[in-house]
Each structure stands twice: as C-alpha cells, then as structure tokens.
Scaffold this motif. Structure first.
Motif, PDB file in Angstrom:
ATOM      1  N   LYS A 191       0.855  -1.179   0.000  1.00  0.00           N
ATOM      2  CA  LYS A 191       0.000   0.000   0.000  1.00  0.00           C
ATOM      3  C   LYS A 191       0.897   1.236   0.000  1.00  0.00           C
ATOM      4  O   LYS A 191       1.735   1.408   0.890  1.00  0.00           O
ATOM      5  N   LEU A 192       0.705   2.077  -1.002  1.00  0.00           N
ATOM      6  CA  LEU A 192       1.503   3.298  -1.107  1.00  0.00           C
ATOM      7  C   LEU A 192       0.650   4.432  -1.644  1.00  0.00           C
ATOM      8  O   LEU A 192      -0.428   4.220  -2.210  1.00  0.00           O
ATOM      9  N   GLU A 193       1.160   5.653  -1.480  1.00  0.00           N
ATOM     10  CA  GLU A 193       0.452   6.865  -1.897  1.00  0.00           C
ATOM     11  C   GLU A 193       1.352   7.691  -2.806  1.00  0.00           C
ATOM     12  O   GLU A 193       2.537   7.877  -2.511  1.00  0.00           O
ATOM     13  N   ILE A 194       0.792   8.178  -3.913  1.00  0.00           N
ATOM     14  CA  ILE A 194       1.512   9.022  -4.869  1.00  0.00           C
ATOM     15  C   ILE A 194       0.809  10.376  -4.923  1.00  0.00           C
ATOM     16  O   ILE A 194      -0.402  10.446  -5.144  1.00  0.00           O
ATOM     17  N   SER A 195       1.548  11.446  -4.721  1.00  0.00           N
ATOM     18  CA  SER A 195       0.949  12.784  -4.669  1.00  0.00           C
ATOM     19  C   SER A 195       1.926  13.799  -5.244  1.00  0.00           C
ATOM     20  O   SER A 195       3.145  13.582  -5.242  1.00  0.00           O
ATOM     21  N   PRO A 196       1.421  14.938  -5.760  1.00  0.00           N
ATOM     22  CA  PRO A 196       2.324  15.994  -6.251  1.00  0.00           C
ATOM     23  C   PRO A 196       3.003  16.713  -5.097  1.00  0.00           C
ATOM     24  O   PRO A 196       2.509  16.718  -3.964  1.00  0.00           O
ATOM     25  N   VAL A 197       4.137  17.317  -5.389  1.00  0.00           N
ATOM     26  CA  VAL A 197       4.925  18.021  -4.380  1.00  0.00           C
ATOM     27  C   VAL A 197       4.926  19.505  -4.686  1.00  0.00           C
ATOM     28  O   VAL A 197       5.197  19.912  -5.819  1.00  0.00           O
ATOM     29  N   TYR A 198       4.607  20.304  -3.694  1.00  0.00           N
ATOM     30  CA  TYR A 198       4.626  21.756  -3.816  1.00  0.00           C
ATOM     31  C   TYR A 198       5.829  22.299  -3.062  1.00  0.00           C
ATOM     32  O   TYR A 198       6.451  21.614  -2.243  1.00  0.00           O
ATOM     33  N   ASP A 199       6.155  23.557  -3.347  1.00  0.00           N
ATOM     34  CA  ASP A 199       7.224  24.209  -2.600  1.00  0.00           C
ATOM     35  C   ASP A 199       6.822  24.336  -1.139  1.00  0.00           C
ATOM     36  O   ASP A 199       5.653  24.475  -0.802  1.00  0.00           O
ATOM     37  N   GLY A 200       7.823  24.320  -0.271  1.00  0.00           N
ATOM     38  CA  GLY A 200       7.549  24.459   1.152  1.00  0.00           C
ATOM     39  C   GLY A 200       7.361  23.143   1.865  1.00  0.00           C
ATOM     40  O   GLY A 200       6.873  23.118   3.001  1.00  0.00           O
ATOM     41  N   LEU A 201       7.736  22.020   1.228  1.00  0.00           N
ATOM     42  CA  LEU A 201       7.629  20.725   1.896  1.00  0.00           C
ATOM     43  C   LEU A 201       8.606  20.688   3.065  1.00  0.00           C
ATOM     44  O   LEU A 201       9.805  20.915   2.902  1.00  0.00           O
ATOM     45  N   SER A 202       8.122  20.394   4.247  1.00  0.00           N
ATOM     46  CA  SER A 202       8.955  20.426   5.449  1.00  0.00           C
ATOM     47  C   SER A 202       9.549  19.049   5.721  1.00  0.00           C
ATOM     48  O   SER A 202       9.013  18.023   5.321  1.00  0.00           O
ATOM     49  N   GLY A 203      10.674  19.072   6.426  1.00  0.00           N
ATOM     50  CA  GLY A 203      11.311  17.829   6.817  1.00  0.00           C
ATOM     51  C   GLY A 203      11.848  17.031   5.656  1.00  0.00           C
ATOM     52  O   GLY A 203      11.673  15.817   5.595  1.00  0.00           O
ATOM     53  N   CYS A 204      12.536  17.702   4.727  1.00  0.00           N
ATOM     54  CA  CYS A 204      13.008  17.040   3.509  1.00  0.00           C
ATOM     55  C   CYS A 204      14.533  17.097   3.456  1.00  0.00           C
ATOM     56  O   CYS A 204      15.152  18.067   3.908  1.00  0.00           O
ATOM     57  N   LEU A 205      15.130  16.046   2.897  1.00  0.00           N
ATOM     58  CA  LEU A 205      16.570  15.954   2.721  1.00  0.00           C
ATOM     59  C   LEU A 205      16.897  15.882   1.240  1.00  0.00           C
ATOM     60  O   LEU A 205      16.185  15.236   0.467  1.00  0.00           O
ATOM     61  N   THR A 206      17.980  16.527   0.820  1.00  0.00           N
ATOM     62  CA  THR A 206      18.442  16.448  -0.554  1.00  0.00           C
ATOM     63  C   THR A 206      19.104  15.093  -0.784  1.00  0.00           C
ATOM     64  O   THR A 206      19.358  14.343   0.163  1.00  0.00           O
ATOM     65  N   PRO A 207      19.424  14.759  -2.046  1.00  0.00           N
ATOM     66  CA  PRO A 207      20.169  13.515  -2.279  1.00  0.00           C
ATOM     67  C   PRO A 207      21.502  13.459  -1.544  1.00  0.00           C
ATOM     68  O   PRO A 207      22.015  12.372  -1.273  1.00  0.00           O
ATOM     69  N   GLU A 208      22.067  14.639  -1.207  1.00  0.00           N
ATOM     70  CA  GLU A 208      23.300  14.670  -0.402  1.00  0.00           C
ATOM     71  C   GLU A 208      23.010  14.664   1.090  1.00  0.00           C
ATOM     72  O   GLU A 208      23.926  14.874   1.892  1.00  0.00           O
ATOM     73  N   LEU A 209      21.733  14.459   1.471  1.00  0.00           N
ATOM     74  CA  LEU A 209      21.292  14.388   2.878  1.00  0.00           C
ATOM     75  C   LEU A 209      21.456  15.723   3.593  1.00  0.00           C
ATOM     76  O   LEU A 209      21.713  15.769   4.802  1.00  0.00           O
ATOM     77  N   LEU A 210      21.288  16.824   2.863  1.00  0.00           N
ATOM     78  CA  LEU A 210      21.300  18.151   3.471  1.00  0.00           C
ATOM     79  C   LEU A 210      19.871  18.575   3.774  1.00  0.00           C
ATOM     80  O   LEU A 210      18.979  18.405   2.936  1.00  0.00           O
ATOM     81  N   PRO A 211      19.598  19.141   4.950  1.00  0.00           N
ATOM     82  CA  PRO A 211      18.233  19.574   5.288  1.00  0.00           C
ATOM     83  C   PRO A 211      17.782  20.727   4.409  1.00  0.00           C
ATOM     84  O   PRO A 211      18.516  21.674   4.157  1.00  0.00           O
ATOM     85  N   VAL A 212      16.537  20.644   3.926  1.00  0.00           N
ATOM     86  CA  VAL A 212      15.947  21.660   3.059  1.00  0.00           C
ATOM     87  C   VAL A 212      15.035  22.543   3.909  1.00  0.00           C
ATOM     88  O   VAL A 212      14.306  22.061   4.780  1.00  0.00           O
ATOM     89  N   LYS A 213      15.072  23.844   3.640  1.00  0.00           N
ATOM     90  CA  LYS A 213      14.190  24.770   4.347  1.00  0.00           C
ATOM     91  C   LYS A 213      12.745  24.558   3.889  1.00  0.00           C
ATOM     92  O   LYS A 213      12.494  24.383   2.699  1.00  0.00           O
TER      93      LYS A 213
END
Length: 472
Positions: free
Chosen positions: A421-443
């Motif tokens: 069971k999984l969910e697919i949804s679009p992503v908007y700007d301002g997503l909190s708690g996200c890491l880049t592929p280099e594992l850097l925290p995103v604002k």
C-alpha cells in the motif's frame, strides 16, 4: 570595464565605447534552499584551483543591466504598457498647412515685396553669431528632450517574432533545475506469512528509452522485532535511513515511465524459488502444523540474519505504471491550437522539449486562470507480486518485462500473493522535513521530526541545458 580602460586599449576598441552611465551593476544574494550550502567534506585536501571553483557556488549573483538596451533592436512596447487607446494620450500637433488662414492668403507680387519691412525669421536670427560648441550641443540636447514622447514608436504595428532580427529576453538568475516532482510514500508491506525482515527498493525506469532515470530509494518497513534480528550488523541507525517517503523528479514525462518496487530479503542458502515457496503455500491464519512450520521458518530466518545480515538477495518485484500521473504532467506540452480574437491561430504553450518544466507550485498558482490542476493524491493497494527469476536479474531483462507488462503480456509470470500500500501525490514548494540527495536539510526543516522525506536524484534521459548552481 575600469580594468579594460586602464590596461587594454586595443580590446576596448574591439568592444566599442560604452557610455559611462550605461552599465548598472546589482549584487543579488544567492538563494540557498538548504540550511547550509553543499560543500566538500571538512578536511578534504583540495587543490587551490578546485577551491576557487567551489567558491563560485557560494558567491552572490552580480547582475549587469544595460540602461540603453530597451531602446535597441526589436524592443517591443508591450513590455511597458498596453497599446489600447495609446494615440489618445499624445499631444495634438498643428502644422502650418493645417492653419485655417493660410489658404486664404494672397500671393505677394514683386511690386508689393518690401525686403526692409519684413520681420526677421526667428530660426535665422542668430545664424551669423559665433557660438561655443559645447553650449550649442547642450542647447540642442535640451531642445530634443522638450515635448518629446518617450513611447512614440508604440504607434507602429507590432512586429511578428518570426520576422524579428534579434530577440533579447532578459534572463533570470540561474537556479537549481527541478522537473515535475511527486512524492511516493509507503504505508504497508506484508505477505501471508510474516517470518523475516524484508527491504523495499524503489526506482523509476523508462522502458522505451531503456534507461533507469532515478537513483534507488531504500525503505525499511520492518517491525521492531525483525530489526532486532539485524542489530548486530547495524549498531547505529541514521534518521535518514528511516524515511518512508521519497520525492522523485521527472524532467521528461512519458507514458513509458514505471515505478519499480523490488523486495529483497536476507541472503540464505537455496534458490529463490525455494525461498519463495513458503510464501505461496502457507498462511498465518492456518493453525495446526502450519503454525509449527511458520515458527520453524522464523527460527531459521533469525539464524540467517545473525550470520548473513549484511547481505541481501532478490525476492519479488512489482511494476507500477505512472501513466495517469504522466498524462496530467504533459497536458501543457500538447495544448491544441486555438484562435485568438483576430482570427489568427496561436499555438498555445508549446515549449521546447529541452526547456525545464514548470513545477507543481507554479502550476497551482495559475489554477484560477483555468489551467489544468496537478494530479490528485492517489492511494494504490497492490496484492500481487512477480517472483524474481534467478537467471534474469539485470536491467536489460527488466526492460523487456516492463514492455510486456505494458502490452498486458505478463500473464505467464509466476506470482506471489502479498500486500503493498503506497500513496503518490504531487509536491509543492515548502515541503517540510526534507533531505536532498546529499542528505542536506531543506528549508523549512523542523527539529525533532521522526520521519523525514528524501529527495531522489534524477537521471534525465536527455541533457538538461541549465547551468549547475550547486556543488554535487
């Protein structure tokens, strides 16, 4: 320009003389979407020229504006305002031929012509006077500015872009490229029997281009009991490895893109078919001898985890077609031709395939204008997995499977019952708690968040012609 003027006069002649007040330099701070910029690890020994190159990713933007550029080339009036009723704002010009009394004046005969009695012409009054050249240039410049309309050329009809000789669009500041972004969040992974830890790996594949277009996303949905089986091999667990949602980027949407979910298990002796057989014949709900067999299988799995917990082996896999999501992404690329108010056909928003797509945040801002909305969040419940064939494990075989699956020819593959069971949804700007592929925290990045979101690096099928603005 100061450096050129003082050290290289020949180069200055080649470039041409620029007015001193033509160039306007503006320093704009570079936006950083992460809490800290992406840089090499501390302590890394780098050459001086490498360190200088890295500093380019940190410097602010220096924007050079030319004040006279708007008045050159094919600069269009449409930038500064509307043409509607523009001619009404102009001052009415009255010429000598338009004066009513001019046509009634009789012709002067030679007898009536008195040279001494005529008044001097105002424009020739100071014709023979000596005037300083600088003063004359200043008077001429002031006379040109007097009663001069700044947008007089707006009266001319607009020029078609196809007929223009030069087009000078004002470029935006370079920024990190992002395609259409979507989030895949895993909720449940289980089978009819629960005897050992299982590991999910997600990635995007384009079966037509026969390319893998994203890196892998590893997800651990195991219970705490099964995680204890692997504790000797994983004494510490990073918070980033506990993420259950991945943000994928797609620059070139295509109906041939699949999300492939591969399930792996701890390496054990025997063939894949032998390891998968208990999952096909046993159920947790069965009692009696079945329960005893399940307990025995759990004991064997714990033993394998203690001995070979660092190693994995393929188990099952399942493809998920993203065509419903892709169709929404590609709507703005295939807008049919429409007619404007003048009866001429216009070709909508047909952008080049090499141009970067708009993000869902950009599209959401234009929903009030009647544009197509992003696809809605979708929850998928899958109950059938394809058993991994031992002799067909490479990507070339996977592309063939995906092509057959798209044509509904994958009926002969051996299946295994389960639940994903999984969910697919679009992503908007301002997503909190996200890491880049280099594992850097995103604002923005809130502290103490239990579950993080991981951005997955994209491998575009074609080159994306944008400058690199971050160190990777």
């Amino acid at each position: 320009m100061t450096h050129i003027n003082s050290h290289n006069h020949e180069l200055l002649q080649e470039l041409g003389n620029f007015p001193e007040d033509d160039l306007d330099l503006v320093c704009k701070p570079k936006d950083c979407r992460t809490l800290q910029p992406s840089l090499p690890q501390d302590g890394a020994e780098l050459d001086q020229h490498v360190r200088d190159c890295i500093q380019i990713y940190l410097r602010d933007w220096l924007i050079v504006n030319r004040k006279t550029q708007e008045n050159s080339g094919t600069s269009s009036f449409s930038r500064s305002g509307s043409r509607k009723d523009f001619q009404k704002t102009l001052q009415k010009q009255i010429f000598e031929t338009d004066e009513s009394g001019e046509s009634e004046k009789t012709t002067i005969t030679p007898c009536e012509f008195d040279l001494r009695g005529l008044n001097p012409e105002s424009r020739l009054k100071n014709l023979l006077h000596l005037t300083n050249v600088d003063d004359l240039d200043k008077q001429t410049e002031e006379a040109r500015k007097a009663n001069r309309h700044s947008e007089i050329f707006a009266l001319s009809p607009p020029m078609d872009e196809e007929d223009t000789v030069e087009i000078r669009p004002i470029p935006e500041c370079p920024k990190e490229h992002m395609g259409y972004r979507m989030m895949v969040k895993l909720h449940t992974l289980k089978f009819d029997i629960d005897i050992e830890p299982l590991f999910a790996t997600l990635a995007l594949y384009d079966c037509k281009e026969r390319k893998k277009i994203s890196e892998n996303f590893h997800c651990d949905l195991n219970s705490e009991v099964f995680k204890q089986y692997l504790r000797p091999h994983t004494p510490s667990v990073a918070p980033s490895s506990q993420a259950r949602s991945a943000v994928f980027s797609i620059t070139y949407p295509s109906p041939d893109i699949f999300l492939v979910v591969k399930i792996e298990k701890v390496l054990q002796q025997g063939e894949i078919s032998d390891c998968a057989e208990p999952y096909m014949v046993l159920k947790e709900s069965d009692g009696g001898k079945t329960k005893e067999k399940i307990e025995k299988l759990k004991s064997q799995a714990e033993n394998f985890c203690q001995r070979l917990g660092r190693y994995r082996m393929p188990f099952v896999w399942i493809p998920i077609s993203l065509q419903s999501c892709i169709n929404v992404m590609t709507v703005e690329r295939d807008v049919p031709e429409a007619e404007n108010g003048n009866g001429k056909s216009t070709s909508g928003d047909k952008r080049s395939s090499l141009g970067p797509p708009r993000r869902f945040s950009d599209r959401a801002s234009s929903l009030d204008e009647g544009s197509t909305s992003p696809f809605k969040p979708t929850t998928l419940t899958l109950t059938t997995f394809f058993k991994q064939e031992g002799d067909k494990l490479n990507d070339e075989d996977l592309y063939k499977y995906l092509a057959d699956y798209k044509r509904s020819l994958q009926k002969r593959a051996k299946c295994l019952p389960g639940l994903l069971k999984l969910e697919i949804s679009p992503v908007y700007d301002g997503l909190s708690g996200c890491l880049t592929p280099e594992l850097l925290p995103v604002k923005p990045f809130p502290e103490g968040r239990a579950r993080l979101n991981k951005e997955i690096l994209e491998f575009p099928t074609k080159e994306v012609y944008v400058p690199h603005t971050i160190y990777r």
